[in-house]
Write an enzyme that holds these catalytic residues in place. Structure first.
Site, short mmCIF file in Angstrom:
data_model
loop_
_atom_site.label_atom_id
_atom_site.label_comp_id
_atom_site.label_asym_id
_atom_site.label_seq_id
_atom_site.Cartn_x
_atom_site.Cartn_y
_atom_site.Cartn_z
N ARG A 223 0.85 -1.19 0.00
CA ARG A 223 0.00 0.00 0.00
C ARG A 223 0.89 1.23 0.00
O ARG A 223 1.97 1.24 0.60
CB ARG A 223 -0.90 0.02 1.24
CG ARG A 223 -2.04 -0.99 1.22
CD ARG A 223 -3.10 -0.64 0.17
NE ARG A 223 -4.23 -1.54 0.18
CZ ARG A 223 -4.38 -2.60 -0.66
NH1 ARG A 223 -3.45 -2.86 -1.55
NH2 ARG A 223 -5.47 -3.35 -0.59
N HIS A 271 -0.92 0.22 -9.70
CA HIS A 271 -1.59 -0.73 -8.78
C HIS A 271 -2.14 -1.93 -9.56
O HIS A 271 -3.36 -2.21 -9.51
CB HIS A 271 -2.70 -0.02 -7.99
CG HIS A 271 -3.11 -0.76 -6.75
ND1 HIS A 271 -3.49 -0.15 -5.59
CD2 HIS A 271 -3.21 -2.10 -6.49
CE1 HIS A 271 -3.83 -1.05 -4.67
NE2 HIS A 271 -3.66 -2.25 -5.21
P1 NDP Z 1 -1.64 -11.96 4.66
O1 NDP Z 1 -2.58 -11.49 5.70
O2 NDP Z 1 -1.77 -13.36 4.15
O3 NDP Z 1 -0.15 -11.77 5.15
C1 NDP Z 1 0.27 -10.63 5.83
C2 NDP Z 1 1.68 -10.84 6.35
O4 NDP Z 1 2.13 -9.62 6.95
C3 NDP Z 1 1.73 -11.91 7.45
O5 NDP Z 1 2.91 -12.66 7.34
C4 NDP Z 1 1.73 -11.07 8.72
O6 NDP Z 1 2.34 -11.71 9.83
C5 NDP Z 1 2.57 -9.90 8.27
N1 NDP Z 1 2.35 -8.75 9.17
C6 NDP Z 1 1.19 -8.11 9.46
N2 NDP Z 1 1.38 -7.14 10.36
C7 NDP Z 1 2.71 -7.16 10.66
C8 NDP Z 1 3.53 -6.42 11.54
N3 NDP Z 1 3.02 -5.43 12.30
N4 NDP Z 1 4.84 -6.72 11.60
C9 NDP Z 1 5.36 -7.71 10.84
N5 NDP Z 1 4.63 -8.48 9.98
C10 NDP Z 1 3.32 -8.19 9.88
O7 NDP Z 1 -1.78 -10.92 3.44
P2 NDP Z 1 -1.49 -11.18 1.88
O8 NDP Z 1 -0.15 -11.80 1.74
O9 NDP Z 1 -2.63 -11.84 1.24
O10 NDP Z 1 -1.49 -9.66 1.34
C11 NDP Z 1 -0.62 -8.71 1.86
C12 NDP Z 1 -0.97 -7.32 1.33
O11 NDP Z 1 -0.61 -7.18 -0.05
C13 NDP Z 1 -2.46 -6.97 1.34
O12 NDP Z 1 -2.89 -6.58 2.63
C14 NDP Z 1 -2.54 -5.84 0.33
O13 NDP Z 1 -2.37 -4.60 0.98
C15 NDP Z 1 -1.36 -6.10 -0.60
N6 NDP Z 1 -1.81 -6.47 -1.95
C16 NDP Z 1 -1.50 -5.64 -2.99
C17 NDP Z 1 -1.88 -5.97 -4.28
C18 NDP Z 1 -1.47 -5.14 -5.43
O14 NDP Z 1 -2.00 -5.32 -6.54
N7 NDP Z 1 -0.51 -4.24 -5.30
C19 NDP Z 1 -2.66 -7.18 -4.57
C20 NDP Z 1 -2.91 -7.99 -3.39
C21 NDP Z 1 -2.50 -7.63 -2.13
P3 NDP Z 1 1.75 -13.07 10.46
O15 NDP Z 1 2.06 -14.14 9.43
O16 NDP Z 1 2.47 -13.25 11.73
O17 NDP Z 1 0.26 -12.86 10.60
C1 OXD Z 2 -5.83 -6.17 -2.90
C2 OXD Z 2 -5.38 -5.27 -3.96
O1 OXD Z 2 -5.60 -5.86 -1.73
O2 OXD Z 2 -5.71 -5.53 -5.14
O3 OXD Z 2 -6.44 -7.21 -3.22
O4 OXD Z 2 -4.66 -4.31 -3.70
#
Ligand code: NDP
Ligand code: OXD
Length: 308
Positions: A223, A271
């Site tokens: 983000r 994006h």
């Molecule tokens: P998940 O919820 O599966 O994974 C999130 C990861 O981040 C987990 O490993 C989590 O830790 C870690 N995390 C969360 N908070 C913290 C913190 N404070 N400190 C350290 N680690 C942290 O999410 P996804 O992998 O599915 O997606 C991640 C992000 O990617 C989405 O939220 C979205 O914003 C972005 N995204 C962007 C897209 C784009 O087109 N640019 C498309 C899709 C997603 P833990 O494993 O311990 O819970």
């Molecule tokens: C998502 C994205 O969070 O597309 O799925 O950014």
């Protein structure tokens, strides 16, 4: 089963056709302002506040994307029902393609070769040594893990950082605030794929950049609000950061005249790193709705306190 649907920026007829074909026994309807008729489920991406605020009778809200940051901004106005998010649903492989391409482009110095070619220059540049080229992935969820696998395939030393400790073969895992400094130490390419939460907002800042190897490369596909944009500009000026590939921005679309547009060290995409494909999404949503109706345990439930 009655389902209301709102999917900002998507082709509603196409999506509704896919949903209706996959779950013919349900009644899907496009939510329009003023629709307060009963519904069991809401499928949403970036919905207007008045679609959900104060709505009674919902059993769950399904977010048609991975990130729930915008949805959770509604705070207490959101009905107190489970919120589900997409897990991978075809996005992880695209995010891995994007991140791997960006790492390889920097590692193999392709941008520099492009600039040489524009000047009609034929000249070898010293190659980077892969053994010293540690890639750090912030976020080891559905997407971060897939990115790690892809980079391991190319033989990069891979580190990962998450909130709770993970064990992933071949990945040096770090966790929590206490583990952040060690995770960042000497990283040559940093990939951010964290959810946007109170804890992760502005995490890509000067202090973080100062821990990386001098001249590191930044890839932000999570983000825009993870990045302090002025700190990146300063780090590029000092050479601390050599360049960046950015898919997400504080303001989207990136405004005309924003300094990122004119900096040749920054690669910009709109994006698009992980597109939400209809058919993968529909498959996952239908599975989740079936499981909810049968009262089965289900993954992908958002923890509102943690913010993801
Ligand atoms: P998940 O919820 O599966 O994974 C999130 C990861 O981040 C987990 O490993 C989590 O830790 C870690 N995390 C969360 N908070 C913290 C913190 N404070 N400190 C350290 N680690 C942290 O999410 P996804 O992998 O599915 O997606 C991640 C992000 O990617 C989405 O939220 C979205 O914003 C972005 N995204 C962007 C897209 C784009 O087109 N640019 C498309 C899709 C997603 P833990 O494993 O311990 O819970
Ligand atoms: C998502 C994205 O969070 O597309 O799925 O950014």
């Amino acid at each position: 089963m009655k389902v209301i649907y709102y999917n900002e920026g998507e082709d509603n007829a196409f999506w509704l056709a896919g949903l209706r074909a996959a779950l013919p026994q349900a009644e899907f309807r496009l939510w329009l302002p003023g629709d307060e008729a009963p519904a069991d489920y809401a499928l949403v991406w970036d919905p207007p506040k008045n679609m959900l605020a104060g709505r009674k009778g919902l059993k769950a809200i399904v977010n048609l994307g991975a990130g729930v940051d915008k949805l959770l901004q509604m705070g207490d106005a959101l009905p107190d029902v489970p919120i589900l998010r997409l897990e991978d649903a075809g996005m992880a492989v695209q995010m891995a393609e994007y991140a791997t391409y960006a790492v390889l482009r920097h590692f193999r110095r392709f941008d520099e070769y492009d600039r040489q070619a524009q000047r009609h220059e034929w000249q070898f540049l010293p190659s980077n040594n892969k053994r010293d080229f540690t890639v750090g992935i912030m976020g080891l969820g559905a997407i971060g893990k897939r990115i790690a696998q892809s980079l391991l395939h190319f033989g990069f030393p891979v580190r990962g950082w998450s909130r709770t400790r993970k064990a992933i073969q071949g990945v040096h895992c770090f966790a929590g605030t206490d583990g952040l400094e060690d995770f960042l130490q000497d990283v040559r390419a940093l990939i951010c794929v964290l959810p946007l939460t109170a804890e992760t907002t502005s995490i890509l800042n000067q202090k973080t950049f100062n821990k990386l190897a001098f001249g590191a490369y930044l890839i932000n596909i999570a983000r825009g609000k993870h990045l302090v944009e002025d700190d990146l500009l300063a780090a590029l000026s000092s050479g601390r950061i050599a360049g960046a590939t950015l898919d997400v921005f504080q303001e989207e679309p990136l405004p005309p005249g924003h300094p990122f547009w004119s900096d040749p060290r920054i690669a910009i995409t709109p994006h698009m790193a992980g597109e939400t494909f209809r058919d993968d999404t529909v498959r996952q949503v239908v599975e989740k709705l079936h499981a909810l109706e049968r009262g089965e345990a289900i993954s992908g439930i958002v923890n509102r306190k943690n913010g993801y």
